[in-house]
Enzyme design. Structure first.
Site, PDB file in Angstrom:
ATOM      1  N   SER A 158       0.845  -1.205   0.000  1.00  0.00           N
ATOM      2  CA  SER A 158       0.000   0.000   0.000  1.00  0.00           C
ATOM      3  C   SER A 158       0.873   1.244   0.000  1.00  0.00           C
ATOM      4  O   SER A 158       1.677   1.447   0.927  1.00  0.00           O
ATOM      5  CB  SER A 158      -0.893   0.011   1.241  1.00  0.00           C
ATOM      6  OG  SER A 158      -1.406   1.318   1.416  1.00  0.00           O
ATOM      7  N   HIS A 216      -1.358  -1.313  -4.164  1.00  0.00           N
ATOM      8  CA  HIS A 216      -2.601  -1.074  -3.431  1.00  0.00           C
ATOM      9  C   HIS A 216      -2.718   0.427  -3.146  1.00  0.00           C
ATOM     10  O   HIS A 216      -1.795   1.042  -2.595  1.00  0.00           O
ATOM     11  CB  HIS A 216      -2.580  -1.874  -2.124  1.00  0.00           C
ATOM     12  CG  HIS A 216      -3.846  -1.808  -1.333  1.00  0.00           C
ATOM     13  ND1 HIS A 216      -4.945  -2.603  -1.608  1.00  0.00           N
ATOM     14  CD2 HIS A 216      -4.196  -1.044  -0.263  1.00  0.00           C
ATOM     15  CE1 HIS A 216      -5.908  -2.338  -0.739  1.00  0.00           C
ATOM     16  NE2 HIS A 216      -5.481  -1.389   0.090  1.00  0.00           N
ATOM     17  N   ASP A 219      -4.959   3.341  -1.377  1.00  0.00           N
ATOM     18  CA  ASP A 219      -5.994   3.604  -0.378  1.00  0.00           C
ATOM     19  C   ASP A 219      -6.606   4.982  -0.584  1.00  0.00           C
ATOM     20  O   ASP A 219      -5.984   5.993  -0.273  1.00  0.00           O
ATOM     21  CB  ASP A 219      -5.385   3.507   1.028  1.00  0.00           C
ATOM     22  CG  ASP A 219      -5.079   2.061   1.393  1.00  0.00           C
ATOM     23  OD1 ASP A 219      -5.996   1.227   1.297  1.00  0.00           O
ATOM     24  OD2 ASP A 219      -3.925   1.769   1.761  1.00  0.00           O
ATOM     25  N   MET A 254      -9.252   7.684   0.490  1.00  0.00           N
ATOM     26  CA  MET A 254     -10.046   8.041   1.679  1.00  0.00           C
ATOM     27  C   MET A 254     -10.675   9.418   1.473  1.00  0.00           C
ATOM     28  O   MET A 254     -10.023  10.323   0.948  1.00  0.00           O
ATOM     29  CB  MET A 254      -9.147   8.076   2.907  1.00  0.00           C
ATOM     30  CG  MET A 254      -8.378   6.774   3.122  1.00  0.00           C
ATOM     31  SD  MET A 254      -7.463   6.799   4.654  1.00  0.00           S
ATOM     32  CE  MET A 254      -6.530   5.265   4.503  1.00  0.00           C
ATOM     33  N   HIS A 278      -8.545   0.669  -3.434  1.00  0.00           N
ATOM     34  CA  HIS A 278      -9.400   0.393  -2.269  1.00  0.00           C
ATOM     35  C   HIS A 278     -10.105   1.695  -1.889  1.00  0.00           C
ATOM     36  O   HIS A 278      -9.487   2.612  -1.360  1.00  0.00           O
ATOM     37  CB  HIS A 278      -8.503  -0.132  -1.130  1.00  0.00           C
ATOM     38  CG  HIS A 278      -9.198  -0.314   0.173  1.00  0.00           C
ATOM     39  ND1 HIS A 278      -8.519  -0.485   1.369  1.00  0.00           N
ATOM     40  CD2 HIS A 278     -10.525  -0.361   0.501  1.00  0.00           C
ATOM     41  CE1 HIS A 278      -9.376  -0.617   2.360  1.00  0.00           C
ATOM     42  NE2 HIS A 278     -10.598  -0.538   1.864  1.00  0.00           N
ATOM     43  N   MET A 330     -12.270   3.890   0.249  1.00  0.00           N
ATOM     44  CA  MET A 330     -12.869   4.096   1.572  1.00  0.00           C
ATOM     45  C   MET A 330     -13.627   5.413   1.489  1.00  0.00           C
ATOM     46  O   MET A 330     -13.243   6.428   2.085  1.00  0.00           O
ATOM     47  CB  MET A 330     -11.761   4.127   2.641  1.00  0.00           C
ATOM     48  CG  MET A 330     -11.213   2.742   2.921  1.00  0.00           C
ATOM     49  SD  MET A 330      -9.613   2.759   3.742  1.00  0.00           S
ATOM     50  CE  MET A 330      -8.547   2.844   2.304  1.00  0.00           C
ATOM     51  N   MET A 370     -10.969  -6.375   6.109  1.00  0.00           N
ATOM     52  CA  MET A 370     -10.211  -5.360   6.842  1.00  0.00           C
ATOM     53  C   MET A 370      -9.804  -5.948   8.187  1.00  0.00           C
ATOM     54  O   MET A 370     -10.661  -6.374   8.974  1.00  0.00           O
ATOM     55  CB  MET A 370     -11.053  -4.103   7.077  1.00  0.00           C
ATOM     56  CG  MET A 370     -11.255  -3.209   5.872  1.00  0.00           C
ATOM     57  SD  MET A 370      -9.763  -2.714   4.990  1.00  0.00           S
ATOM     58  CE  MET A 370      -8.790  -1.919   6.284  1.00  0.00           C
ATOM     59  N   ASP A 414      -6.161  -6.868   4.734  1.00  0.00           N
ATOM     60  CA  ASP A 414      -5.555  -5.530   4.745  1.00  0.00           C
ATOM     61  C   ASP A 414      -5.533  -4.940   6.150  1.00  0.00           C
ATOM     62  O   ASP A 414      -6.580  -4.744   6.764  1.00  0.00           O
ATOM     63  CB  ASP A 414      -6.399  -4.642   3.805  1.00  0.00           C
ATOM     64  CG  ASP A 414      -5.843  -3.248   3.623  1.00  0.00           C
ATOM     65  OD1 ASP A 414      -4.753  -2.950   4.124  1.00  0.00           O
ATOM     66  OD2 ASP A 414      -6.538  -2.449   2.953  1.00  0.00           O
TER      67      ASP A 414
HETATM   68  C1  DX5 Z   1      -6.027   1.171   6.100  1.00  0.00           C
HETATM   69  C2  DX5 Z   1      -5.604   0.824   4.697  1.00  0.00           C
HETATM   70  C3  DX5 Z   1      -4.479  -0.134   4.605  1.00  0.00           C
HETATM   71  C4  DX5 Z   1      -3.204   0.337   5.230  1.00  0.00           C
HETATM   72  C5  DX5 Z   1      -2.346  -0.825   5.550  1.00  0.00           C
HETATM   73  O1  DX5 Z   1      -7.197   1.915   6.064  1.00  0.00           O
HETATM   74  O2  DX5 Z   1      -6.684   0.261   3.987  1.00  0.00           O
HETATM   75  O3  DX5 Z   1      -4.253  -0.510   3.251  1.00  0.00           O
HETATM   76  O4  DX5 Z   1      -2.485   1.200   4.401  1.00  0.00           O
HETATM   77  O5  DX5 Z   1      -1.250  -0.351   6.225  1.00  0.00           O
HETATM   78  P1  DX5 Z   1      -0.495  -1.231   7.322  1.00  0.00           P
HETATM   79  O6  DX5 Z   1       0.069  -2.410   6.592  1.00  0.00           O
HETATM   80  O7  DX5 Z   1       0.552  -0.300   7.838  1.00  0.00           O
HETATM   81  O8  DX5 Z   1      -1.503  -1.621   8.350  1.00  0.00           O
HETATM   82 ZN    ZN Z   2      -6.315  -0.667   1.917  1.00  0.00          ZN
END
Ligand code: DX5
Ligand code: ZN
Length: 220
Positions: free
Chosen positions: A10, A35, A37, A39, A68, A70, A139, A177
């Site tokens: 990620s 990956h 993320d 948000m 991904h 969110m 998750m 994840d």
């Molecule tokens: C959290 C994300 C993850 C995160 C994982 O909301 O969806 O993808 O970046 O990071 P680590 O591996 O540090 O938990």
């Molecule tokens: Zn993620």
């Protein structure tokens, strides 16, 4: 079920001021997917990337982009992620009313479709969506931030999902994840995961190639 374990680092834990270099290091490590993320500051208490940043990143990587989302109402943005370079789109079952329809829309756009569940969301909420999903993302932290601790009861959730998918003889991949490192990766794979997302542990690793090799060789 895939033949070997895949790793999707990620870029949430990358150095945002040097994303092109970080993407190169990621690709050179032998990792499978990038990956990303996304948000929105509503569905989760953090803000990250939008389509322009993903589009800029796409020029610096040949790996599949695993986006991904969110965000609330993910259906409003599906084309934008596709146009920016997403190859796989995963959104939260908690964030939309018509998940079945939106999963089909993702597949109709020619992309891989994914649904994800927060730690408290029961598997029965996606039972009737599995046939529409190329991947289910479990998750294993509360979404919003990297560097959190793996929530142990998620191992049982992964095992139950593995049983559901196998019983239906589907090829849907299980992705996990949050809070994953080499210390707990083996038990997560043993529980039935196909794809491990790794943020902080990947970017903190001095030797990314051996980390990736080790993850890819993990057996169920
Ligand atoms: C959290 C994300 C993850 C995160 C994982 O909301 O969806 O993808 O970046 O990071 P680590 O591996 O540090 O938990
Ligand atoms: Zn993620």
């Amino acid at each position: 079920m895939t033949s070997r374990t895949l790793i999707a680092p990620s870029i949430l834990s990358a150095d945002f001021a040097h994303l092109a270099d970080e993407l190169k290091a990621l690709e050179d490590s032998g990792a499978d997917w990038v990956h990303i993320d996304v948000m929105d500051g509503h569905f989760v208490p953090n803000l990250t990337f939008g389509p322009p940043i993903i589009k800029a990143c796409k020029k610096h990587s040949r790996l599949p982009f695993d986006v991904h989302l969110m965000i609330e109402q993910p259906e409003r943005w599906l084309e934008a992620w596709r146009d920016a370079g997403a190859d796989r789109i995963t959104f939260h079952v908690e964030a939309c009313t018509h998940a079945h329809r939106y999963l089909s829309m993702v597949r109709e756009m020619g992309l891989a479709s994914g649904i994800t569940l927060n730690p408290q969301t029961p598997l029965c909420s996606i039972e009737f969506l599995l046939k529409e999903c190329d991947q289910v993302l479990i998750m294993s932290v509360n979404p919003g931030f990297g560097g959190q601790k793996f929530i142990e009861p998620m191992l049982d959730k992964i095992r139950s999902l593995r049983q559901m998918i196998d019983a239906l003889q589907l090829k849907t991949m299980i992705q996990v994840d949050g809070g994953i490192s080499l210390q707990n990766a083996q038990k997560i794979c043993a529980a039935g995961a196909d794809v491990l997302v790794m943020g902080s542990a990947f970017f903190a690793a001095a030797d990314k190639k051996s980390l990736v090799k080790e993850v890819q060789s993990l057996k169920k």
